[in-house]
Design an enzyme around this catalytic site. Structure first.
Site, PDB file in Angstrom:
ATOM      1  N   HIS A 116       0.903  -1.169  -0.015  1.00  0.00           N
ATOM      2  CA  HIS A 116      -0.076   0.206   0.012  1.00  0.00           C
ATOM      3  C   HIS A 116       0.731   1.160   0.071  1.00  0.00           C
ATOM      4  O   HIS A 116       0.346   2.457   0.394  1.00  0.00           O
ATOM      5  CB  HIS A 116      -1.127  -0.036   1.240  1.00  0.00           C
ATOM      6  CG  HIS A 116      -2.033  -1.023   1.438  1.00  0.00           C
ATOM      7  ND1 HIS A 116      -2.125  -1.694   2.669  1.00  0.00           N
ATOM      8  CD2 HIS A 116      -2.639  -1.528   0.435  1.00  0.00           C
ATOM      9  CE1 HIS A 116      -3.328  -2.561   2.356  1.00  0.00           C
ATOM     10  NE2 HIS A 116      -3.608  -2.412   1.081  1.00  0.00           N
ATOM     11  N   ARG A 176      -7.577 -11.765   5.923  1.00  0.00           N
ATOM     12  CA  ARG A 176      -6.092 -12.412   6.439  1.00  0.00           C
ATOM     13  C   ARG A 176      -6.107 -12.369   7.706  1.00  0.00           C
ATOM     14  O   ARG A 176      -6.453 -11.411   8.328  1.00  0.00           O
ATOM     15  CB  ARG A 176      -5.148 -11.418   5.465  1.00  0.00           C
ATOM     16  CG  ARG A 176      -5.056 -11.584   4.053  1.00  0.00           C
ATOM     17  CD  ARG A 176      -4.032 -10.557   3.422  1.00  0.00           C
ATOM     18  NE  ARG A 176      -4.272 -10.237   2.012  1.00  0.00           N
ATOM     19  CZ  ARG A 176      -4.023  -8.857   1.413  1.00  0.00           C
ATOM     20  NH1 ARG A 176      -3.823  -7.759   2.613  1.00  0.00           N
ATOM     21  NH2 ARG A 176      -4.569  -8.913   0.387  1.00  0.00           N
TER      22      ARG A 176
END
Ligand code: ADP
Length: 396
Positions: free
Chosen positions: A179, A239
């Protein structure tokens, strides 16, 4: 200038055509089910949406279809492809080779290929997107913008794992972080808004389906919560986030599971989806279920907020204090209740939220009180704009 931004996945391709100077978006869209059958949703600004099943056997066919709809006489936004000056690609893993964005040439493509062992799911798809554009638009300048690049300023004490050195020197196993384009965009914006001095120590919370935090000192990343892969850090939609490796060993041994299958479970069937006993990976569904008294959904929300809060504490320690906390991405920009829950307990750091301001959604706003020692911001991220600006800068 007009830049086409491409984010290619294994069977999907997201695109946006925009002007990096005026920030105007001309069109955006998504091609899905590439190589299976094919579907496109094309959204031209101010015009009707084109939503259709269209056969796309490969990424080249998808790019050709994108070119067709961008220049279409009804759904199109440009007359012909010569109006597009350059193409910017989101590339997941730049390994330790890329500290910034770069013009795509043979050497750059080889370096992206060399990083496939580090980003086995994404880099091959990113390369397919690049090669499809080369074939469909020969000669058009192309730029790669890496999700890992912003984090390359981390010092070794942050990026090295405490495992034998050869795994770092020979196999390049270390913390990379992801990111990065979003962390760079919002931390840069925070400095623009506050001035360098008041935004010297910034903690960025990119909270969406995938979530990561970063500690940024004077515009440079010092640490980040994701690692070699995007599995590390706080729990996410599906996740697991940080986990004791022995949990994986136990499951593999007891259930005779392969390492790959175990990793698939940790990537796709864990996180808040698992903690909520399958309610959802989407925080809106979890909010709704928790409101109706679902305890597992409440636990998932509490655990997420708790782990994000712990990272904020850790990064305040890493930075020697904190001037600004910035919330961004789908959840960070839109969920006032999650932001409040995360900040509940950070009073010791000097964080005081303004309950009214914190109700605002999706806009650039300070949500802390004027007497809060730490300025808490919501800054909407814009990775496409950052990619387009990098592309324009390199193609000048
Ligand atoms: P991605 O990581 O896929 O880019 P986004 O940044 O778009 O994800 O974030 C998507 C997530 O943001 C959704 O899964 C949802 O959980 C969360 N979200 C979006 N809007 C809200 C909202 N109003 N309240 C709570 N959660 C929200």
């Amino acid at each position: 200038m007009k830049v086409l931004v491409i984010n290619a996945g294994s069977s999907s391709l997201k695109y946006q055509l925009l002007d990096p100077d005026t920030k105007e978006v001309l069109a955006k869209g998504l091609c899905e089910r590439i190589g299976i059958d094919g579907h496109i949703k094309h959204t031209p600004t101010g015009k009707d949406v084109y939503d259709a099943d269209r056969y796309m056997p490969d990424h080249e066919a998808a790019i050709k279809l994108v070119m067709e709809v961008l220049t279409h006489n009804y759904y199109g936004v440009i007359k012909d492809m010569s109006e597009i000056d350059a193409v910017g690609h989101r590339v997941l893993h730049g390994g330790d080779k890329f500290v910034e964005s770069c013009i795509i040439d043979e050497a750059c493509k080889q370096a992206i290929r060399d990083c496939i062992p580090l980003g086995p799911l994404h880099n091959p798809a990113n390369l397919m997107g690049i090669e499809a554009c080369e074939k469909a638009m020969p000669g058009k300048p192309q730029v790669a913008v890496f999700d890992t690049a912003f984090h390359m300023t981390m010092p070794p004490k942050a990026y090295r794992y405490a495992i034998p050195t050869k795994y770092y020197t020979e196999d390049h196993l270390r913390r990379y972080g992801f990111h990065g384009t979003s962390h760079r965009f919002v931390s840069k914006r925070c400095i623009e808004l506050m001035g360098a001095e008041k935004a010297s120590r910034v903690i960025v919370c990119h909270l969406g389906n995938g979530s990561s935090l970063s500690a940024v000192k004077d515009g440079k990343c010092q640490d980040t919560s994701m690692g070699l892969s995007p599995l590390a850090g706080v729990p996410m939609g599906t996740r697991a986030g940080d986990i004791d490796t022995c949990v994986a060993q136990f499951i593999m041994n007891k259930y005779n599971m392969s390492a790959d299958d175990c990793l698939t479970m940790l990537n796709k069937k864990s996180g808040v989806l698992a903690l909520s006993d399958g309610v959802s990976s989407d925080f809106r569904d979890l909010d709704a279920a928790a409101e109706k008294g679902n305890e597992a959904a409440q636990l998932a929300l509490d655990k997420f907020a708790y782990e994000v809060r712990k990272y904020i504490g850790a990064y305040a320690a890493a930075l020697g204090g904190v001037d600004c906390i910035v919330f961004t991405a789908g959840l960070g920009e839109n969920s006032g209740s999650m932001r409040a829950s995360i900040c509940d307990g950070l009073e010791y750091l000097g964080v005081k939220l303004d309950a009214e301001k914190n109700k605002l959604r999706g806009e650039e706003v300070i949500i802390s009180t004027p007497d809060s020692k730490v300025t808490v911001w919501v800054i909407p991220t814009n990775e496409e704009l950052m990619i387009a600006q990098d592309t324009a800068e390199l193609c000048k």
